[in-house]
Design a protein around this motif. Structure first.
Motif, short mmCIF file in Angstrom:
data_model
loop_
_atom_site.label_atom_id
_atom_site.label_comp_id
_atom_site.label_asym_id
_atom_site.label_seq_id
_atom_site.Cartn_x
_atom_site.Cartn_y
_atom_site.Cartn_z
N LYS A 141 58.77 70.17 41.77
CA LYS A 141 58.05 70.19 42.84
C LYS A 141 57.74 67.65 42.09
O LYS A 141 56.67 67.74 42.54
CB LYS A 141 56.40 69.86 42.33
N ARG A 142 57.16 67.78 41.11
CA ARG A 142 57.20 66.77 40.53
C ARG A 142 58.29 65.47 40.64
O ARG A 142 57.81 63.70 39.84
CB ARG A 142 56.62 67.17 38.94
N VAL A 143 59.36 65.48 40.70
CA VAL A 143 60.08 64.34 41.18
C VAL A 143 60.55 64.29 41.88
O VAL A 143 60.87 64.46 42.85
CB VAL A 143 61.40 65.16 40.23
N ARG A 144 60.61 62.95 42.53
CA ARG A 144 60.71 62.18 43.95
C ARG A 144 62.35 61.62 44.29
O ARG A 144 62.66 60.92 45.25
CB ARG A 144 59.78 60.99 44.18
N THR A 145 62.86 61.57 43.31
CA THR A 145 63.90 60.60 43.36
C THR A 145 65.45 61.64 44.31
O THR A 145 65.16 62.79 44.05
CB THR A 145 65.16 60.79 41.89
N ALA A 146 65.57 60.49 45.32
CA ALA A 146 66.81 61.11 46.50
C ALA A 146 67.95 61.99 45.38
O ALA A 146 68.59 62.78 46.48
CB ALA A 146 66.93 60.61 47.81
N ARG A 151 67.88 62.99 39.79
CA ARG A 151 67.00 64.42 40.25
C ARG A 151 67.61 65.29 39.45
O ARG A 151 65.94 65.74 38.78
CB ARG A 151 66.97 64.78 41.72
N GLU A 154 66.55 64.08 36.27
CA GLU A 154 64.80 64.02 36.08
C GLU A 154 64.10 65.61 36.13
O GLU A 154 63.00 65.91 35.48
CB GLU A 154 64.54 63.51 37.17
N GLU A 158 61.53 66.97 32.97
CA GLU A 158 60.49 67.14 33.25
C GLU A 158 60.35 68.60 32.84
O GLU A 158 59.23 69.35 32.91
CB GLU A 158 59.79 67.79 34.71
#
Length: 165
Positions: A141-146, A151, A154, A158
């Protein structure tokens, strides 16, 4: 994969949620097709909505399951790097055409057996280190990479920040 029209015979490495229906797409819906009722029910039970017009016959030789797609993509990339010297570009385009390879007849069996062994090892290695699903989902939920590989990396980072070992 083989083709009767182009006389091609080659292999493909890939990631899919459902390998059996990966190439089961086309313009004719199963319901509107002229197939026997039994065949329609069989295809619909496999969640196949369309009659495949894929230009190659597919034989699934091996599959392994990964808990997280990012991990599958990482190992797929490693396998593709291993077969890069025998990379093959099929004559008919399809999604995944860049993940194909072809070996000389004498070496094919050894290469395929080695790839199967590497797949088993990769899945076993991933299982040993895979994080708890709840931690993974919360960190995601804290990662925005597609990009699925980036992703995944990352998300793992986290998890380490939130729950250090």
């Amino acid at each position: 994969m083989t083709s009767g029209t182009t006389n091609e015979d080659f292999y493909k490495i890939g990631v899919s949620e459902n390998a059996e229906t990966r190439f089961a797409y086309g313009k004719t819906s199963v319901l509107e097709s002229k197939l026997e009722l039994r065949k329609k029910v069989e295809l619909l039970a496999k969640k196949q909505s369309y009659i495949s017009d894929f230009p190659y016959t597919v034989e699934l030789l091996k599959y392994v399951k990964f808990k997280y797609p990012g991990e599958a993509f990482i190992y797929e990339r490693k396998l593709l790097d291993c077969v890069s010297i025998v990379r093959y570009r099929p004559q008919i385009y399809f999604s995944g055409v860049s993940e194909c390879f072809k070996c000389v007849e004498a070496a094919t069996f050894d290469v395929i057996e080695e790839i199967k062994k590497q797949m088993d090892n990769a899945a076993a290695d991933a299982k040993k280190i895979e994080p708890d699903i709840l931690k993974y989902d919360l960190a995601a939920k804290r990662v925005r990479t597609a990009d699925p590989i980036q992703r995944h990396i990352e998300i793992l980072s986290e998890i380490e920040k939130i729950w250090p070992r």
